[in-house]
Each structure stands twice: as structure tokens, then as C-alpha cells.
Design a protein around this motif. Sequence first.
Motif, mmCIF file in Angstrom:
data_model
loop_
_atom_site.group_PDB
_atom_site.id
_atom_site.type_symbol
_atom_site.label_atom_id
_atom_site.label_comp_id
_atom_site.label_asym_id
_atom_site.label_seq_id
_atom_site.Cartn_x
_atom_site.Cartn_y
_atom_site.Cartn_z
ATOM 1 N N ALA A 103 79.699 -12.940 -29.930
ATOM 2 C CA ALA A 103 78.907 -12.212 -28.946
ATOM 3 C C ALA A 103 77.450 -12.136 -29.382
ATOM 4 O O ALA A 103 76.525 -12.294 -28.575
ATOM 5 N N GLY A 104 77.236 -11.916 -30.683
ATOM 6 C CA GLY A 104 75.868 -11.871 -31.197
ATOM 7 C C GLY A 104 75.154 -13.195 -31.081
ATOM 8 O O GLY A 104 73.962 -13.248 -30.766
ATOM 9 N N GLY A 105 75.868 -14.301 -31.349
ATOM 10 C CA GLY A 105 75.257 -15.618 -31.187
ATOM 11 C C GLY A 105 74.887 -15.883 -29.746
ATOM 12 O O GLY A 105 73.808 -16.416 -29.444
ATOM 13 N N GLU A 106 75.794 -15.523 -28.834
ATOM 14 C CA GLU A 106 75.518 -15.695 -27.405
ATOM 15 C C GLU A 106 74.307 -14.883 -26.973
ATOM 16 O O GLU A 106 73.385 -15.394 -26.323
ATOM 17 N N GLY A 107 74.306 -13.596 -27.325
ATOM 18 C CA GLY A 107 73.210 -12.728 -26.905
ATOM 19 C C GLY A 107 71.877 -13.125 -27.509
ATOM 20 O O GLY A 107 70.842 -13.082 -26.847
ATOM 21 N N TYR A 108 71.891 -13.532 -28.793
ATOM 22 C CA TYR A 108 70.648 -13.909 -29.463
ATOM 23 C C TYR A 108 69.998 -15.107 -28.791
ATOM 24 O O TYR A 108 68.790 -15.134 -28.571
ATOM 25 N N LEU A 109 70.796 -16.113 -28.474
ATOM 26 C CA LEU A 109 70.232 -17.351 -27.949
ATOM 27 C C LEU A 109 69.870 -17.246 -26.468
ATOM 28 O O LEU A 109 68.874 -17.817 -26.030
ATOM 29 N N THR A 110 70.662 -16.516 -25.689
ATOM 30 C CA THR A 110 70.384 -16.419 -24.258
ATOM 31 C C THR A 110 69.396 -15.312 -23.919
ATOM 32 O O THR A 110 68.713 -15.380 -22.902
ATOM 33 N N GLY A 111 69.342 -14.268 -24.757
ATOM 34 C CA GLY A 111 68.539 -13.093 -24.423
ATOM 35 C C GLY A 111 69.192 -12.223 -23.377
ATOM 36 O O GLY A 111 68.628 -11.220 -22.939
ATOM 37 N N GLU A 112 70.408 -12.592 -22.964
ATOM 38 C CA GLU A 112 71.146 -11.828 -21.959
ATOM 39 C C GLU A 112 72.296 -11.073 -22.622
ATOM 40 O O GLU A 112 72.647 -11.314 -23.776
ATOM 41 N N LEU A 113 72.898 -10.173 -21.845
ATOM 42 C CA LEU A 113 73.903 -9.280 -22.393
ATOM 43 C C LEU A 113 75.191 -10.022 -22.727
ATOM 44 O O LEU A 113 75.714 -10.792 -21.917
ATOM 45 N N ALA A 114 75.702 -9.778 -23.923
ATOM 46 C CA ALA A 114 77.018 -10.256 -24.338
ATOM 47 C C ALA A 114 77.888 -9.041 -24.632
ATOM 48 O O ALA A 114 77.385 -7.965 -24.940
ATOM 49 N N VAL A 115 79.201 -9.218 -24.552
ATOM 50 C CA VAL A 115 80.114 -8.082 -24.652
ATOM 51 C C VAL A 115 81.266 -8.429 -25.584
ATOM 52 O O VAL A 115 81.737 -9.573 -25.622
#
Length: 571
Positions: free
Chosen positions: A56-68
Amino acid sequence: MASTVAEIIVDTLCQAGARRCWGIVGDTINHFTDAVRKSDLRWVHVRHEEAGALAAGGEGYLTGELAVCAGTCGPGSLHFVNGIFESHRNGAPVVLIASDVARAEAGLRFPQEVDQRKIYEQASVFCEYVSHPDQARRITTLAAQAALTRGGVAVVIVNGDMFTETTDDRLEWRVHRPSSVLRPSDDELDALARDLDSAARVTIYAGIGARGAAARVVQLAGLLKAPIVHTSRAKEFIEPNNPFNIGMTGILGNRAGVEAIDAADIMLCLGTDFAWTQFYPDARYVIQIDSDPTHLGRRAPIRTGLVGDVGATIEALLPRLKTRSDSAHLDRSLKRWAADREGYAKLACAHDDALIHPQTVAQTLDTLAADDAIFTADGGSPMVWLLRHVTANGRRSFLTSLLHGTMANAYPQAMGMAAAFPGRQVIAMCGDGGMTMLMGDLLTLVQEKLPIKLLVFNNGSLGFVEMEQRVEGLIDSFTELKNPDFAKLAEVCGISGWRVDTGPELEPAMRRWLAAEGPALLDVHVNRVELVMPPKVEIGQVASTALFGVRAVLDGRSREVVQLLRDNFLR
């Protein structure tokens, strides 16, 4: 129309832009996961919650959008802890739904009851219970807004029975994402301009806070004829297309970066909270600009501290500055940087058929990987080889564990990135220690069809720890790893696998590995006694390494000492 708390939370997360939820189903979140099943939010089933938090952290960091991510009470939520700390320190916008036991049992030491608030308050920008059904949308909205606008993890704690409660949910709480301009006052900018104009030698030190402002930083450097040193986290956006770039400072840095800071009349820190005090000059030479006032002077004493967004501050500063003509300081720094790069290239090429240096592996990967590849690297030596030998070109993306410094971050973070960017090549540079720590989620790659390319630097040891012990003059202890054949293990899991033991095998195997469909693993057996050399070798470090050599010889390890000297000091 009445909705359950679970439905409201899921709907709010979807409206805030979340697309995936990482976790493991079970007891206190069963009603939440059922709401996910009926929504547009995709559940991604991991084998360990820590891996889910890292993903989730990798997703949120790269996209700048919310991960859960979401977990059950007690052990389920606690398994997230290390991944949550890593993601929070990276500034990744993540919401964790942490469930708890039923309200009737709360406070009575019921099995699996845990005080989630005490645990997660230290690694979050928001941490609250949903105490009433009418709060569900409001609390979840505030959590998402905090994660997105403050950059970090937000935690929503929900008792298991609360998910089934219903409410009419009439108030339209929604996430707001304002875009404000933050810069120092005119008087402060005028004083800054005077200081910079009067300094003979300015060195810029750019950090993660300059993300999105790289062009402005380069423009400023051109005006000041200033070399740009960058932090490890700023490599991705400061290094590309930058004629003033001279690498990094710090233990993982290079001589050009260290010397340019040492020689400067002003070290202008832009959006950096670099922690290692010994690499800062005396306070009178340091001017720091940061959007967070609590960062000013936190790491080392400074002469001046200003609050501002890096891009907005530079934009307002440029018209106040004179164009500098003397480029002697910049020219010396660029010459030293060219020598540093030549040294790195020499190390990468210095190998024989029977011994593969990890630098060679990273250099080969840099040449063969896609121009828009996404790279992650485990904390420890794989992170060093990425930072020193993989080129940032403006299209590639990078994430390493630089603030939390955890093991086993690389391929779980890559899972989140691969899910968010299915069309891009995602490469995880793994240590053998990191790979074996969270190895169970190799199965997630297959089950969730995540085509990550796993590169294992297999030296049969906790290599970075061995280096630390040796530099302190100690005999390395308890660092040896008895590893499986990772290529065969990958194949058993349903992943294509290759093993490389000699130099001539490396490039052809790496080409096949990168071209493979779906997830693939490349197990490369690299030199175990490879030191991560700092930008300057101090007398104390040489003496400590020599002391290790004496002790190792007395311990019957003379062959290893000879190899250490040959590979790291005599080439």
C-alpha cells in the motif's frame, strides 16, 4: 436509505480515490471485506500483513493517490506495524482500517484485544476510533484528507461489531485537497538574496521537498553557478537532465558531494531533512528552506531557517538574484563528480568469470532495464548499488527504505507499484536476507498476477551488517545465511527462475529474466566480502578494518582477509 458502517467506510474511501485494499480477511473485518466485495474497491489478498502495508505504501508513494490496507483485531492489525512505519516515513498517503474486538468486550482483556491507538499514534497523521455509526463517513473522510494533504498514514480504528451498525448517513462529508502557495516573506527573500549574492561559493543541497520543483532548482543553480548535491530520496528527480548535478553526500554518497559542501560559503538546503549531522558544515554556512517549520535546524544548527515550498520560494527568489559569472567552484565540483563516476564504472567492470561483484550486476541491470522502469531496493547493500549504479533519466521511478531502514521492503513495495502501473516494468533489487524474511508473498505475485522482476543479490550473508561489524574492527558474527536455490524455489511457486554463478552467465540470463512473461526471479551469486566504501575513508575506518583483518587471521580466516583487501582496496 440506511447503510452499514462498513458500506459507508468503503464508499468514502472509493470517493477519495482509493482503488485497492491490501490485507488478509478474517473475523472482525468480515463485514468490511464483504462491503469491499460489493464495491469498486479491489481487495488484494497478501500472505503477511506487513507485506500488505509495504505494498500500500509503494502504491501511495508512486501514485500520490490514496492506498488502503485493512486488518483484523489483535495479531492481524499488529502484523501491519513495520510496513505502516515504513510507509508513513516515506510520506505515502495510506489509510489503515484497524479493527478491534466487539465493543461489549473492549477494556476487559478479551482475547486479541489491543489498544490500537497507542500503537499507531506514533506512525500516523491521523488516528481515531469510529465511536458511533454517524461518525463513519466523517472520520473516514478526515483520515483520507489527512493522508493525502499531510503525506502519511491515517488510521481508522473500528470495533468489529461497529461495521454492522446502520445509519441514514445524510451529511455529505467529502475530502478536500487544496493547492496553496507557501513561501517566505518579501523581507526574508530580500535578505536571502543578499546572502547568496555575497557568497563566493554556494552549494545547493536538494531533498525530497524539492519533488516537483526540479526545473526550478536547476534554474537557480544556473544563476548561482552552484553545484547541486542531492539526498538519496531526491535521486529520481534531481539527477536527470541536470548539468549541475554532482551526486550525493553522506555515507552512501560520493566525494564530489562531500567536498562541494565542505568548500561552500553557503550550503542552501532545499526541502531536505537529512539526518546525519556529521555531514553538515558549521552552522554559519547553512541556510535551510522547508515547508515544515519543525524541520528547521532539527538535524544540525543553521544560520537561517525559512518556511516555504521549494518551487514557490525559488520562483519568488530568482528575480532578486544577480547572475554570477565565476564558475570555479562549480567547475571543480563537476570535475570531481566525473572522477567519481569513472570510479564507479571501474568497480562495476572489475570482475572475473568466477566472481561477480554486485556493482557489476547493478550496472548490467541499468543497461538492460526499460527506460521507464520502476525500481525498489532492500535496505542495506542493494539500496547502495541502486543509488550508485542505476541511472535516473526522468522516466524511471525509485523507492528505497531510507528513513525507516527496514529489511524486506523491496518486493512488497514493488507489488503496490506493479498493481498501480500494470504497463511498466517493475524491478525489485532484493538482498537474500530481505527476500527470505517475507518470502511467503511470492505466492501473492502469482495469485494476483503481478509481473514483478525479482533480482536477488545472493551473498549468503547479511552483507551490510557484516560490513558494519568489520568497520568497527569486529569479527563478523551471526550474519551467515543458509539459502535455498532461489530459482528452484521460485519455480515451485509458479514463478520463472534463473540462477547465475559466473560472470559470463549474467547478461544472457538477465535478458531472459527481464523478457519473461509474468513474475520472474534472477538469483545472482555475488561476492560476499564487498565493502560499501564511503565517499571519504577516515583513518579510524582503515584502522578498524585492519584490526578486523588481524582478528580474522588469528581466527583462521586469512584467505577471506586477502580477498577483502584485493576486492576493495587494491583495485
